[in-house]
Design a protein around this motif. Structure first.
Motif, PDB file in Angstrom:
ATOM      1  N   ALA A   1       0.793  -1.220  -0.002  1.00 49.85           N
ATOM      2  CA  ALA A   1      -0.254   0.014   0.095  1.00 49.85           C
ATOM      3  C   ALA A   1       0.946   1.370  -0.050  1.00 49.85           C
ATOM      4  O   ALA A   1       0.328   2.479  -0.621  1.00 49.85           O
ATOM      5  CB  ALA A   1      -0.985  -0.040   1.183  1.00 49.85           C
ATOM      6  N   MET A   2       2.044   1.224   0.611  1.00 51.77           N
ATOM      7  CA  MET A   2       3.077   2.250   0.701  1.00 51.77           C
ATOM      8  C   MET A   2       3.791   2.522  -0.483  1.00 51.77           C
ATOM      9  O   MET A   2       4.449   3.423  -0.616  1.00 51.77           O
ATOM     10  CB  MET A   2       3.912   2.328   1.998  1.00 51.77           C
ATOM     11  N   ARG A   3       3.941   1.635  -1.415  1.00 50.72           N
ATOM     12  CA  ARG A   3       4.975   1.058  -2.228  1.00 50.72           C
ATOM     13  C   ARG A   3       6.349   1.113  -1.939  1.00 50.72           C
ATOM     14  O   ARG A   3       7.136   2.093  -2.582  1.00 50.72           O
ATOM     15  CB  ARG A   3       4.712   2.241  -3.490  1.00 50.72           C
ATOM     16  N   VAL A   4       6.462   0.377  -0.834  1.00 51.09           N
ATOM     17  CA  VAL A   4       7.953   0.418  -0.309  1.00 51.09           C
ATOM     18  C   VAL A   4       8.333  -1.096   0.116  1.00 51.09           C
ATOM     19  O   VAL A   4       7.347  -1.982  -0.003  1.00 51.09           O
ATOM     20  CB  VAL A   4       8.257   1.274   0.961  1.00 51.09           C
ATOM     21  N   SER A   5       9.415  -1.416   0.132  1.00 53.86           N
ATOM     22  CA  SER A   5       9.736  -2.693   0.549  1.00 53.86           C
ATOM     23  C   SER A   5       9.172  -2.980   1.973  1.00 53.86           C
ATOM     24  O   SER A   5       9.154  -2.428   2.843  1.00 53.86           O
ATOM     25  CB  SER A   5      11.307  -3.047   0.556  1.00 53.86           C
TER      26      SER A   5
ATOM     27  N   GLY B   1      11.167  -4.510   3.983  1.00 53.76           N
ATOM     28  CA  GLY B   1      12.130  -4.347   4.970  1.00 53.76           C
ATOM     29  C   GLY B   1      11.975  -2.783   5.416  1.00 53.76           C
ATOM     30  O   GLY B   1      12.169  -2.530   6.699  1.00 53.76           O
ATOM     31  N   ARG B   2      11.600  -1.859   4.627  1.00 58.23           N
ATOM     32  CA  ARG B   2      11.196  -0.406   4.957  1.00 58.23           C
ATOM     33  C   ARG B   2      10.238  -0.442   6.146  1.00 58.23           C
ATOM     34  O   ARG B   2      10.335   0.318   6.846  1.00 58.23           O
ATOM     35  CB  ARG B   2      10.966   0.359   3.801  1.00 58.23           C
ATOM     36  N   VAL B   3       9.119  -1.261   5.788  1.00 57.91           N
ATOM     37  CA  VAL B   3       7.933  -1.185   6.800  1.00 57.91           C
ATOM     38  C   VAL B   3       8.476  -1.784   8.134  1.00 57.91           C
ATOM     39  O   VAL B   3       8.157  -1.281   9.318  1.00 57.91           O
ATOM     40  CB  VAL B   3       6.944  -2.175   6.362  1.00 57.91           C
ATOM     41  N   SER B   4       9.440  -3.008   8.098  1.00 60.09           N
ATOM     42  CA  SER B   4      10.038  -3.471   9.320  1.00 60.09           C
ATOM     43  C   SER B   4      10.649  -2.322  10.066  1.00 60.09           C
ATOM     44  O   SER B   4      10.888  -2.302  11.317  1.00 60.09           O
ATOM     45  CB  SER B   4      11.042  -4.623   9.160  1.00 60.09           C
ATOM     46  N   GLN B   5      11.591  -1.449   9.388  1.00 61.18           N
ATOM     47  CA  GLN B   5      12.409  -0.430   9.783  1.00 61.18           C
ATOM     48  C   GLN B   5      11.488   0.664  10.576  1.00 61.18           C
ATOM     49  O   GLN B   5      11.801   0.993  11.549  1.00 61.18           O
ATOM     50  CB  GLN B   5      13.067   0.262   9.037  1.00 61.18           C
ATOM     51  N   ILE B   6      10.218   0.952  10.152  1.00 54.08           N
ATOM     52  CA  ILE B   6       9.243   1.944  10.472  1.00 54.08           C
ATOM     53  C   ILE B   6       8.518   1.512  11.868  1.00 54.08           C
ATOM     54  O   ILE B   6       8.492   2.087  12.699  1.00 54.08           O
ATOM     55  CB  ILE B   6       8.300   2.380   9.406  1.00 54.08           C
ATOM     56  N   LEU B   7       8.201   0.151  11.572  1.00 56.72           N
ATOM     57  CA  LEU B   7       7.469  -0.369  12.895  1.00 56.72           C
ATOM     58  C   LEU B   7       8.566  -0.991  14.216  1.00 56.72           C
ATOM     59  O   LEU B   7       7.873  -0.914  15.061  1.00 56.72           O
ATOM     60  CB  LEU B   7       6.811  -1.781  12.466  1.00 56.72           C
ATOM     61  N   SER B   8       9.610  -0.841  13.906  1.00 52.34           N
ATOM     62  CA  SER B   8      10.685  -1.151  14.826  1.00 52.34           C
ATOM     63  C   SER B   8      10.585  -0.413  16.039  1.00 52.34           C
ATOM     64  O   SER B   8      11.095  -0.626  17.249  1.00 52.34           O
ATOM     65  CB  SER B   8      12.321  -1.284  14.255  1.00 52.34           C
ATOM     66  N   GLY B   9      10.386   0.890  15.615  1.00 55.00           N
ATOM     67  CA  GLY B   9      10.573   1.906  16.773  1.00 55.00           C
ATOM     68  C   GLY B   9      11.901   2.570  16.981  1.00 55.00           C
ATOM     69  O   GLY B   9      11.990   3.618  17.612  1.00 55.00           O
ATOM     70  N   ASP B  10      12.684   2.190  16.044  1.00 54.92           N
ATOM     71  CA  ASP B  10      14.113   2.822  16.339  1.00 54.92           C
ATOM     72  C   ASP B  10      14.297   3.837  15.136  1.00 54.92           C
ATOM     73  O   ASP B  10      15.305   4.443  15.157  1.00 54.92           O
ATOM     74  CB  ASP B  10      15.211   1.441  15.817  1.00 54.92           C
ATOM     75  N   GLU B  11      13.378   4.025  14.191  1.00 55.67           N
ATOM     76  CA  GLU B  11      13.502   5.083  13.124  1.00 55.67           C
ATOM     77  C   GLU B  11      12.991   6.347  13.592  1.00 55.67           C
ATOM     78  O   GLU B  11      11.983   6.629  14.069  1.00 55.67           O
ATOM     79  CB  GLU B  11      12.392   4.572  12.036  1.00 55.67           C
ATOM     80  N   ASN B  12      13.672   7.275  13.178  1.00 57.22           N
ATOM     81  CA  ASN B  12      13.409   8.591  13.339  1.00 57.22           C
ATOM     82  C   ASN B  12      12.622   9.285  12.244  1.00 57.22           C
ATOM     83  O   ASN B  12      12.994   9.486  11.215  1.00 57.22           O
ATOM     84  CB  ASN B  12      14.690   9.638  13.717  1.00 57.22           C
ATOM     85  N   LEU B  13      11.174   9.018  12.293  1.00 55.04           N
ATOM     86  CA  LEU B  13      10.266   9.232  11.359  1.00 55.04           C
ATOM     87  C   LEU B  13      10.287  10.883  10.811  1.00 55.04           C
ATOM     88  O   LEU B  13      10.009  11.520  11.749  1.00 55.04           O
ATOM     89  CB  LEU B  13       8.872   8.388  11.223  1.00 55.04           C
ATOM     90  N   THR B  14       9.987  11.056   9.603  1.00 51.11           N
ATOM     91  CA  THR B  14       9.494  12.216   9.031  1.00 51.11           C
ATOM     92  C   THR B  14       8.030  12.290   9.139  1.00 51.11           C
ATOM     93  O   THR B  14       7.342  11.358   9.235  1.00 51.11           O
ATOM     94  CB  THR B  14       9.969  12.691   7.942  1.00 51.11           C
ATOM     95  N   ILE B  15       7.400  13.582   9.090  1.00 49.75           N
ATOM     96  CA  ILE B  15       6.036  13.648   8.935  1.00 49.75           C
ATOM     97  C   ILE B  15       5.327  13.178   7.815  1.00 49.75           C
ATOM     98  O   ILE B  15       4.432  12.536   7.808  1.00 49.75           O
ATOM     99  CB  ILE B  15       5.585  15.270   9.306  1.00 49.75           C
TER     100      ILE B  15
END
Length: 77
Positions: free
Chosen positions: A9-13, A15-29
């Motif tokens: 749905a996000m058109r990403v890998s 692995g990228r979703v795993s990075q986002i959901l890990s909680g270690d990512e400093n996400l942008t708005i």
């Protein structure tokens, strides 16, 4: 929804979703908005004033003064 479904749905890998959901990512708005869009949800950000502290409270002597111009770098008191 699986991680693969979210990635599609996000058109990403996945692995990228795993990075986002890990909680270690400093996400942008923008990244948060992309996740929300994929989940068919809205992102709401609100700012609230900091309540005034009472003079002489123990926390006043232990912590630096809040500087509203640079909130991440406290000013020396």
């Amino acid at each position: 929804m699986t991680r693969k479904d979210l990635a599609d749905a996000m058109r990403v890998s996945s692995g990228r979703v795993s990075q986002i959901l890990s909680g270690d990512e400093n996400l942008t708005i923008r990244s948060l908005a992309a996740v929300a869009h994929a989940l068919q949800a809205n992102v709401e950000i609100s700012f609230h004033g900091i309540p005034p502290r009472h003079q002489g409270s123990p926390s006043d002597t232990d912590s630096p003064t809040y500087d509203p111009v640079s909130p991440f770098v406290p000013s020396a008191s």
